[in-house]
Design a protein around this motif. Structure first.
Motif, PDB file in Angstrom:
ATOM      1  N   GLU A 197      -2.202   3.452   4.516  1.00  0.00           N
ATOM      2  CA  GLU A 197      -2.708   2.462   5.465  1.00  0.00           C
ATOM      3  C   GLU A 197      -3.570   3.140   6.534  1.00  0.00           C
ATOM      4  O   GLU A 197      -4.631   2.660   6.907  1.00  0.00           O
ATOM      5  CB  GLU A 197      -1.530   1.762   6.169  1.00  0.00           C
ATOM      6  CG  GLU A 197      -0.437   1.269   5.227  1.00  0.00           C
ATOM      7  CD  GLU A 197      -0.727  -0.126   4.687  1.00  0.00           C
ATOM      8  OE1 GLU A 197      -1.674  -0.729   5.192  1.00  0.00           O
ATOM      9  OE2 GLU A 197      -0.010  -0.573   3.756  1.00  0.00           O
ATOM     10  N   ALA A 249      -1.132  -4.582   8.478  1.00  0.00           N
ATOM     11  CA  ALA A 249      -0.212  -3.877   7.596  1.00  0.00           C
ATOM     12  C   ALA A 249       0.656  -2.914   8.390  1.00  0.00           C
ATOM     13  O   ALA A 249       1.844  -2.767   8.131  1.00  0.00           O
ATOM     14  CB  ALA A 249      -0.999  -3.127   6.522  1.00  0.00           C
ATOM     15  N   LYS A 275      -6.793   4.203   5.151  1.00  0.00           N
ATOM     16  CA  LYS A 275      -7.659   3.047   4.989  1.00  0.00           C
ATOM     17  C   LYS A 275      -8.338   2.689   6.309  1.00  0.00           C
ATOM     18  O   LYS A 275      -9.526   2.427   6.377  1.00  0.00           O
ATOM     19  CB  LYS A 275      -6.830   1.835   4.494  1.00  0.00           C
ATOM     20  CG  LYS A 275      -7.262   1.346   3.106  1.00  0.00           C
ATOM     21  CD  LYS A 275      -6.463   0.138   2.683  1.00  0.00           C
ATOM     22  CE  LYS A 275      -5.274   0.534   1.797  1.00  0.00           C
ATOM     23  NZ  LYS A 275      -4.316  -0.579   1.582  1.00  0.00           N
TER      24      LYS A 275
END
Lengths: 66, 253, 308
Positions: free
Chosen positions: B44, A3, B47
């Motif tokens: 992100e 990502a 995470k």
């Protein structure tokens, strides 16, 4: 991680500017080897260690006039 | 008038040659890009950091991108602006280069106003580039959503920057060393914010220029509410400049 | 009309008067040496003339224009070189002169002509370096060039030679000499030989007041023959001789030159002529040498300052 990877193209200009600022300050410092307020070594460390703030401070208060 | 423009041109060249203007530009460009990026990447990164742990993070939107931008400009960039521009006059008066210029046919007011104009130019160009980058990044990273009153909000922050420059210029003319001038500018800047936070004054105070930006973008503050702060912002900047000119005229060099 | 007229100029810092009721007139075409010890008030006076400092009292006019503190209007007549000229280090000499020319309202043709003339006058025509890398002497020479840029009628130089080596000093003095007759020069210094080399008029400033003022020739004439050199070959008794000499009413100053020579300055030289031989005879001392000296500026200077 994947990502994050997709945003690399966006991060590149940021990195270029930050590294550019740092390298610019370092080159300026090493070409003159003269500083104000602190010695050359100390400024070199500050420029490398503190991103953005280091080079900015160097140009504002550490730079010796040509 | 002519000597004013000549000296302004010299100022702009100096900003470039001594890297002061370059520093402001680069810092603003960096914040213009990192603000939306950080808004996008924070979940992100969290995470990654807390791998395995389930954390509930709301999906970021363009609101977070602009919130980051205005927060960075209103704090970090203003600090840089004060640090850079509070040295403008004092560096010349303490070294003696100003005396050489002022014994030509350059009036003291022109000297101050030239400094202000060139500082304002550097700020305007850098800020415009930074805001432009921020908008591009935000539009690309957060395609949905339509910020309300974006340009008014950006204009308010620009004016806030102009006022900060006027503050720095005033302390730079009053004090005779850079450290005092910079500290003085921070104090005066803090004082203006402090007075702005007094309940009865808040609605009219210029601090709204650097504080209500997100309210404008999310639509919770009506543009009309900024009318008076913009006016007082302009007025206070003008008064600070006038004070700088008058004090500089009475200053022995 | 005098080029520079100062009337009753006073500058007070706290309880001391740095300049104390100074009256001074500089006539057109002269090279005026403004003399004084360090701290006599020379720089303070010059700062007031150029509008940088605020006089506590008194009036200054330059070519009839009243000087007002904080205003640059009367500076159009003046070219000014401060004691330590400071430039923008990032500029090159030509660039700096061009900036000065533009600030003085000159057009670009005039500026180009003056750039060339002045840089060759001060010997910087081939220098392409930035001013930041200049030596003291080069800065001083560029300082003179910038002061002359707009062809001022009055050139004010504050201690232009004090910090320079002998070569640098000579260069600066030579430049001033070439200006003689074309520009009125006011030139402050404490180096007397410089004054003797280039000035035709001097004013000695002491404790903020003008202690002596006039043409150099006239002053040298007035003070000439007032000093005497004498030689007495017994060093052990020199102190005794000095004591006795200082008792004479017309002896104003005694200076030793080596172990056997004395320089006396007197208010009445013929009195000394009569008194000297009887004195030596009474003391039973030999007198080897007795000579009236041409007065030099140093003696004048010391006498004026001691006489206060």
């Amino acid at each position: 991680m994947d990502a994050l990877r997709q945003y690399f193209p966006f991060l590149i200009p940021v990195a270029v500017l930050e590294v550019g600022l740092m390298v610019g300050a370092l080159v300026h410092l090493l070409r003159r080897m003269k500083t104000r307020n602190l010695n050359v070594g100390a400024w070199a460390v500050i420029i490398v260690v503190f991103e953005i703030i280091g080079p900015v401070l160097y140009f504002l208060i550490g730079r010796e006039e040509d | 008038m002519n000597s004013f423009l000549v000296f302004t041109a010299k100022e702009l060249r100096e900003q470039l040659k001594t890297f002061k203007g370059v520093v402001v530009l680069v810092v603003l460009l960096i914040f213009g890009m990192t603000s939306p990026l950080l808004a996008k990447l924070t979940p992100e990164i969290l995470k990654l950091a807390g791998a395995g742990v389930k954390i509930q993070i709301p999906t970021p939107t363009y609101i977070d991108a602009y919130a980051q931008f205005f927060k960075n400009i209103g704090q970090m960039v203003m600090i840089v602006v004060i640090l850079v521009f509070s040295g403008g006059v004092v560096s010349e008066t303490s070294k003696g280069t100003a005396q050489m210029m002022l014994t030509k046919r350059l009036s003291r007011s022109s000297f101050i106003l030239s400094k202000f104009l060139s500082d304002a130019c550097v700020w305007t160009i850098s800020y415009a580039a930074s805001a432009g980058l921020c908008i591009c990044y935000t539009v690309y990273l957060f395609p949905t959503g339509n910020p309300a009153h974006l340009f008014l909000s950006l204009f308010c922050m620009w004016l806030f920057g102009i006022m900060t420059i006027a503050v720095s210029l005033l302390t730079s003319t009053v004090f005779n060393n850079y450290a005092l001038s910079a500290v003085g500018a921070f104090c005066l800047w803090g004082l203006i914010s402090l007075i702005s936070s007094i309940p009865k004054i808040t609605d009219y105070a210029p601090s709204a220029l650097g504080g209500d930006n997100m309210g404008l973008i999310s639509g919770s503050i009506a543009p009309a509410a900024l009318r008076v702060p913009i006016l007082t912002g302009v007025l206070i900047s003008a008064l600070l400049l006038l004070a700088a000119c008058l004090l500089f005229r009475r200053r022995e060099l | 009309m005098p080029v520079l007229e100062i009337k009753g100029l006073t500058k007070r810092y706290g309880s001391t008067n740095a300049v104390d009721g100074l009256n001074l007139t500089v006539e057109k075409g002269s090279v005026f040496g403004f003399l004084g010890l360090n701290g006599a008030g020379k720089t303070t006076t010059i700062r007031m003339v150029t509008g940088l400092a605020n006089p506590t009292g008194g009036e200054i006019s330059v070519f009839g224009d009243r000087v007002r503190f904080g205003s640059a209007a009367s500076n159009r007549h003046i070219g000014f070189l401060p004691d330590v000229p400071e430039f923008y280090g990032f500029m090159r000499p030509k660039e700096y002169l061009t900036l000065c020319g533009k600030l003085c309202g000159m057009n670009s043709a005039q500026i180009a002509r003056r750039d060339e003339e002045l840089l060759s006058l001060v010997g910087l025509a081939d220098v392409r370096r930035k001013i930041g890398g200049f030596s003291r002497g080069m800065r001083q020479r560029l300082g003179i060039a910038q002061a002359l840029m707009h062809e001022p009628e009055l050139l004010i130089l504050d201690e232009p030679t004090s910090a320079l080596d002998p070569v640098g000093r000579k260069e600066i003095l030579d430049i001033i000499s070439t200006l003689k007759g074309r520009v009125t020069v006011l030139f402050s210094t404490h180096i007397l030989s410089d004054v003797q080399r280039v000035c035709d008029t001097i004013g000695i400033l002491h404790h903020g007041r003008l202690a002596l003022c006039g043409s150099l020739d006239e002053i040298e004439k007035r003070y000439a023959g007032r000093s005497v050199r004498l030689e007495m070959p017994v060093p052990e008794r020199m102190q005794e001789l000095k004591d006795r000499l200082s008792e004479l009413p017309f002896v104003r100053g005694i200076r030793e030159e080596g172990p056997t020579q004395l320089i006396l300055s007197c208010s009445d030289i013929s009195g000394l002529d009569y008194a000297i031989c009887p004195l030596f005879a009474r003391m039973n001392l030999p007198l080897l040498h007795f000579e009236r000296m041409e007065s030099n500026l140093e003696d004048v200077f010391i006498e004026v300052i001691k006489g206060e």
